[in-house]
Design a protein around this motif. Structure first.
Motif, PDB file in Angstrom:
ATOM      1  N   PHE A 176      34.639 -14.646 -16.624  1.00  0.00           N
ATOM      2  CA  PHE A 176      33.688 -13.613 -17.017  1.00  0.00           C
ATOM      3  C   PHE A 176      32.287 -14.182 -17.191  1.00  0.00           C
ATOM      4  CE2 PHE A 176      37.478 -11.358 -18.922  1.00  0.00           C
ATOM      5  CZ  PHE A 176      37.473 -10.332 -18.002  1.00  0.00           C
ATOM      6  N   ALA A 177      31.296 -13.447 -16.693  1.00  0.00           N
ATOM      7  CA  ALA A 177      29.893 -13.758 -16.937  1.00  0.00           C
ATOM      8  C   ALA A 177      29.543 -13.277 -18.347  1.00  0.00           C
ATOM      9  CB  ALA A 177      29.018 -13.054 -15.897  1.00  0.00           C
ATOM     10  N   THR A 178      28.366 -13.612 -18.809  1.00  0.00           N
ATOM     11  CA  THR A 178      27.906 -13.160 -20.122  1.00  0.00           C
ATOM     12  C   THR A 178      27.936 -11.635 -20.192  1.00  0.00           C
ATOM     13  OG1 THR A 178      26.458 -15.075 -20.280  1.00  0.00           O
ATOM     14  CG2 THR A 178      25.975 -13.232 -21.746  1.00  0.00           C
ATOM     15  N   ALA A 179      28.497 -11.112 -21.262  1.00  0.00           N
ATOM     16  CA  ALA A 179      28.575  -9.657 -21.421  1.00  0.00           C
ATOM     17  C   ALA A 179      27.205  -9.097 -21.787  1.00  0.00           C
ATOM     18  CB  ALA A 179      29.593  -9.302 -22.501  1.00  0.00           C
ATOM     19  N   ARG A 180      26.948  -7.872 -21.337  1.00  0.00           N
ATOM     20  CA  ARG A 180      25.676  -7.191 -21.600  1.00  0.00           C
ATOM     21  C   ARG A 180      25.954  -5.810 -22.194  1.00  0.00           C
ATOM     22  NH1 ARG A 180      22.062 -11.019 -20.326  1.00  0.00           N
ATOM     23  NH2 ARG A 180      22.334 -11.921 -18.284  1.00  0.00           N
ATOM     24  N   PHE A 181      25.076  -5.389 -23.082  1.00  0.00           N
ATOM     25  CA  PHE A 181      25.128  -4.044 -23.648  1.00  0.00           C
ATOM     26  C   PHE A 181      24.008  -3.229 -23.028  1.00  0.00           C
ATOM     27  CE2 PHE A 181      27.092  -6.665 -26.825  1.00  0.00           C
ATOM     28  CZ  PHE A 181      28.079  -5.870 -27.379  1.00  0.00           C
ATOM     29  N   ASN A 182      24.257  -1.919 -22.818  1.00  0.00           N
ATOM     30  CA  ASN A 182      23.135  -1.073 -22.383  1.00  0.00           C
ATOM     31  C   ASN A 182      22.275  -0.790 -23.610  1.00  0.00           C
ATOM     32  OD1 ASN A 182      25.016   0.767 -23.563  1.00  0.00           O
ATOM     33  ND2 ASN A 182      24.137   2.447 -22.412  1.00  0.00           N
ATOM     34  N   LEU A 183      20.970  -0.902 -23.444  1.00  0.00           N
ATOM     35  CA  LEU A 183      20.032  -0.703 -24.546  1.00  0.00           C
ATOM     36  C   LEU A 183      19.183   0.517 -24.273  1.00  0.00           C
ATOM     37  CD1 LEU A 183      18.837  -4.372 -25.056  1.00  0.00           C
ATOM     38  CD2 LEU A 183      20.525  -3.134 -26.393  1.00  0.00           C
ATOM     39  N   GLY A 184      18.772   1.174 -25.330  1.00  0.00           N
ATOM     40  CA  GLY A 184      17.923   2.348 -25.186  1.00  0.00           C
ATOM     41  C   GLY A 184      17.531   2.872 -26.548  1.00  0.00           C
TER      42      GLY A 184
END
Length: 132
Positions: free
Chosen positions: A40-48
């Protein structure tokens, strides 16, 4: 914590710390998609402007997106609520557009824009047929 504040806002006592939850793929999905090496690559969160709704990562040519909203609401029951999208080449990087459900995905020789919807990330219901 119980007060609704994070560890950045208030010191948390030992019994107030949330239990970590490991997100992983179901063995049947690994077999179905022919995934032989999970890195797995680094996890990302959607931001807004609102709260985060999705967590994304990739492994090889597969983009995996979990419904963070469902995980916050249902905990361990929702850890298998995800979608797997197979792309044409190995994913080099991915990043959500700000305040959007779209993600820019880079591969070695291409860049694509993926539209993601966490509400479609429902766990599958298995139907068993029993022979008499």
């Amino acid at each position: 914590g119980r007060s609704g504040k994070t560890g950045f806002q208030k010191r948390m006592l030992k019994d107030e710390k949330p239990v970590p939850l490991k997100l992983q793929l179901r063995p049947e999905d690994i077999a179905k998609h022919g995934i032989t090496n999970i890195d797995f690559a680094t996890a990302r969160f959607n931001l807004g402007d609102n709260e985060e709704e999705m967590i994304s990562t990739s492994t090889g040519p597969f983009l995996i997106v979990w419904s963070f909203a469902a995980i916050k609401k249902s905990g361990a029951k929702a850890r298998f609520r995800y979608r797997i999208n197979k792309l044409d080449d190995a994913v080099v990087g991915e990043k959500f557009q700000y305040n959007s459900k779209r993600m820019v995905v880079t591969m070695k020789d291409d860049v694509v824009l993926q539209t993601l919807d966490p509400k479609k990330s429902r766990p599958r219901r298995r139907r068993h047929r029993y022979e008499k």
